[in-house]
Design a protein around this motif. Structure first.
Motif, short mmCIF file in Angstrom:
data_model
loop_
_atom_site.label_atom_id
_atom_site.label_comp_id
_atom_site.label_asym_id
_atom_site.label_seq_id
_atom_site.Cartn_x
_atom_site.Cartn_y
_atom_site.Cartn_z
N GLY A 108 2.51 9.67 -5.73
CA GLY A 108 2.98 10.93 -5.18
C GLY A 108 2.35 11.28 -3.86
O GLY A 108 2.32 12.45 -3.46
N GLN A 109 1.86 10.26 -3.13
CA GLN A 109 1.20 10.48 -1.84
C GLN A 109 2.04 9.92 -0.70
O GLN A 109 2.85 9.01 -0.90
N PRO A 110 1.87 10.44 0.51
CA PRO A 110 2.65 9.96 1.65
C PRO A 110 2.21 8.56 2.05
O PRO A 110 1.09 8.13 1.73
N PRO A 111 3.05 7.82 2.77
CA PRO A 111 2.69 6.47 3.19
C PRO A 111 1.53 6.49 4.18
O PRO A 111 1.35 7.46 4.94
N ALA A 112 0.75 5.42 4.18
CA ALA A 112 -0.39 5.31 5.10
C ALA A 112 -0.01 4.61 6.39
O ALA A 112 -0.65 4.81 7.42
N PHE A 113 1.06 3.78 6.31
CA PHE A 113 1.39 2.93 7.45
C PHE A 113 2.87 2.96 7.79
O PHE A 113 3.73 3.07 6.90
N VAL B 45 0.84 -1.20 0.00
CA VAL B 45 0.00 0.00 0.00
C VAL B 45 0.88 1.25 0.00
O VAL B 45 0.64 2.20 -0.77
N ASN B 46 1.89 1.27 0.84
CA ASN B 46 2.81 2.42 0.88
C ASN B 46 3.50 2.61 -0.47
O ASN B 46 3.67 3.75 -0.93
N ASP B 47 3.91 1.50 -1.09
CA ASP B 47 4.57 1.60 -2.40
C ASP B 47 3.62 2.16 -3.46
O ASP B 47 4.02 2.98 -4.30
N LEU B 48 2.38 1.71 -3.44
CA LEU B 48 1.40 2.19 -4.41
C LEU B 48 1.12 3.68 -4.20
O LEU B 48 0.99 4.45 -5.15
N LEU B 49 1.03 4.08 -2.93
CA LEU B 49 0.80 5.49 -2.64
C LEU B 49 1.98 6.34 -3.07
O LEU B 49 1.81 7.45 -3.61
N ALA B 50 3.20 5.82 -2.88
CA ALA B 50 4.39 6.55 -3.31
C ALA B 50 4.37 6.77 -4.82
O ALA B 50 4.75 7.84 -5.31
N GLY B 51 3.90 5.74 -5.53
CA GLY B 51 3.81 5.85 -6.99
C GLY B 51 2.80 6.89 -7.42
O GLY B 51 2.84 7.39 -8.56
N GLU C 217 -10.78 1.85 -3.15
CA GLU C 217 -10.01 1.74 -4.39
C GLU C 217 -8.65 1.10 -4.13
O GLU C 217 -8.18 0.27 -4.91
N MET C 218 -8.00 1.47 -3.02
CA MET C 218 -6.71 0.89 -2.70
C MET C 218 -6.85 -0.60 -2.36
O MET C 218 -6.00 -1.41 -2.73
N ALA C 219 -7.92 -0.96 -1.64
CA ALA C 219 -8.14 -2.36 -1.30
C ALA C 219 -8.35 -3.19 -2.56
O ALA C 219 -7.82 -4.30 -2.69
N VAL C 220 -9.12 -2.66 -3.50
CA VAL C 220 -9.35 -3.36 -4.77
C VAL C 220 -8.05 -3.51 -5.54
O VAL C 220 -7.76 -4.56 -6.13
N CYS C 221 -7.24 -2.45 -5.54
CA CYS C 221 -5.96 -2.50 -6.24
C CYS C 221 -5.07 -3.60 -5.64
O CYS C 221 -4.45 -4.37 -6.37
N CYS C 222 -5.00 -3.67 -4.31
CA CYS C 222 -4.20 -4.70 -3.66
C CYS C 222 -4.76 -6.10 -3.95
O CYS C 222 -4.00 -7.05 -4.12
#
Length: 330
Positions: free
Chosen positions: A36-41, A28-34, A185-190
Motif C-alpha cells: 500500500g505504498q507509493p513506488p520508489a522508482f 521493488v515497486n511491485d512489493l511496495l504496491a503490495g 528490509e526491502m533489499a533483503v526481501c529482493c
C-alpha cells in the motif's frame, strides 16, 4: 520517487545487464504496491535511438527516451558492453558525454561489470576506486591508469559513483542501491525473491589467473613462462633477471610495468592458481597441495591463499571440488 535511466548503448551489449536491474527495481515497486505504498522508482531505458537490436538481432530493446531529449535523471545505470571494448568506448562517445552532463547536474552513476570501461571514459573515476570483471582488469588498467582499479571487489561506492564486479555480481550492486534508496528490509526481501547472495563483497574466489602476457616485452614474457613451468621450485629474482639478461633493478621495473605485478606477487599468484586447480580436481589434502606448489609454512600458505582468493583452502575445496559437485548430483 527517483528516476532511473538504464542506458541502451551503441554496439553490442550484455542484455541481461539491462533487463536485470530493470527487473529488480520494478520488483521493488511491485512489493511496495503490495504494502500500500507509493513506488520508489521510475525506471526507463534511455538510448541513442528509440530501438536497438543486440546479439545479431535476437533481442530488440525499446528505449522510453533518447539522450537528445531534455530531461534530468537521478541515477544512470551503465550496462556491460560486449565485444571489443575500445570500439565500444568509441561508439558511445555521445552517451559518455551525456553521462558526464547528467552527473554534473546531480545524477549518480553506476556501472555494471564491463560498463566500467564507459564510466571510466567519462573521466569521473580518475583517482577513485573502480571494479570491473576480472577478465577485463588488465585491459582496464592499461586504458585507464588514472583510475584505482580494485579488481577483487564486487561493489565500490565513490560518493555517488558506483561500480560492480563481473557478470551477474552486478545484482549485488543493484541490491546495494535498493538498500540505500529504500531500506535494508526491502533489499533483503529482493535478495530472497531473486535468490541473490546479498552479503558478497569479493569476486576473488571466481578469478582465474591467466598470467598477464598481453605485452611486447619478450624478456619478461620469457621469465613468466619460466615461473609457470617451475612454480614448485624456489625461484630467485636474481635468477630471473639473469634469464632475461637484465640487471635486477631494470628487470623488476620492466616486469611490474608489463604485468602490473611485482615479481614476488606474480610467483605467488601462479602458485596459488596451481593450488586452486589441485584443490578442485585432486584428492590431496591441503598440506599436500601446499607442498606441491612449493610452500612449507602452513600458516603462511593459508594466509596467502585467503588473501588472493578471499576464502580459506578448505572453503575453496568445499565450494569448487569435483567431489562436491558429484555429491550434489547424487
Amino acid at each position: 520517487m527517483k528516476h532511473i535511466s538504464i542506458l541502451v548503448p551503441a554496439g553490442d551489449a550484455v542484455v541481461g545487464s539491462i533487463e536485470g536491474p530493470h527487473k529488480v527495481f520494478s520488483q521493488v515497486n511491485d512489493l511496495l504496491a503490495g504494502m500500500g505504498q507509493p513506488p520508489a522508482f521510475q525506471v526507463e531505458l534511455v538510448g541513442l535511438t528509440r530501438h536497438k537490436t543486440f546479439n545479431r538481432g535476437i533481442f530488440t530493446l525499446h528505449a522510453a527516451r533518447t539522450i537528445d531529449e531534455d530531461f534530468r535523471t537521478d541515477l544512470v545505470i551503465i550496462p556491460a558492453p560486449h565485444g571489443d571494448l575500445v570500439e565500444a568506448v568509441a561508439l558511445n562517445e555521445d552517451l559518455i558525454a551525456w553521462i558526464r552532463r547528467q552527473h554534473e547536474a546531480g545524477a549518480e552513476v553506476a556501472s555494471l561489470c564491463l560498463g566500467a570501461f564507459l564510466l571510466a571514459a567519462t573521466g569521473l573515476m580518475d583517482g577513485r576506486q573502480c571494479a570491473t570483471h576480472w577478465l577485463g582488469a588488465p585491459q582496464f588498467a592499461t586504458m585507464y591508469p588514472a583510475v584505482h582499479l580494485v579488481a577483487e571487489q564486487v561493489i565500490t561506492d565513490e560518493q555517488g559513483l558506483y561500480s560492480s564486479g563481473g557478470a551477474y555480481s552486478y545484482l549485488n550492486l543493484v541490491l546495494y542501491l535498493v538498500e540505500k534508496y529504500v531500506s535494508r528490509e526491502m533489499a533483503v526481501c529482493c535478495a530472497k525473491v531473486f535468490q541473490i547472495d546479498i552479503g558478497r563483497r569479493s569476486q576473488s574466489p571466481f578469478v582465474i589467473f591467466q598470467g598477464q602476457k598481453g605485452h611486447d616485452d619478450e624478456p619478461v614474457k620469457k621469465t613468466q613462462e619460466f615461473i609457470e613451468q617451475h612454480f614448485a621450485d624456489k625461484i630467485s629474482i636474481d635468477e630471473l633477471a639473469a634469464l632475461a639478461c637484465l640487471s635486477r633493478r631494470n628487470f623488476e621495473r620492466r616486469f611490474k610495468k608489463a604485468t602490473t605485478n611485482t615479481v614476488a606477487e606474480y610467483i605467488q599468484r601462479v602458485k596459488i592458481e596451481a593450488a586452486k586447480m589441485s584443490l578442485e580436481s585432486s584428492r590431496e589434502n591441503v598440506n599436500e597441495v601446499m607442498y606441491s606448489v612449493g610452500y612449507s609454512d602452513t600458516k603462511a600458505f593459508r594466509t596467502l591463499f585467503k588473501r588472493i582468493t578471499g576464502v580459506s583452502p578448505l572453503a575453496y575445496r568445499d565450494k569448487y571440488s569435483r567431489k562436491g559437485t558429484a555429491a550434489l548430483a547424487a
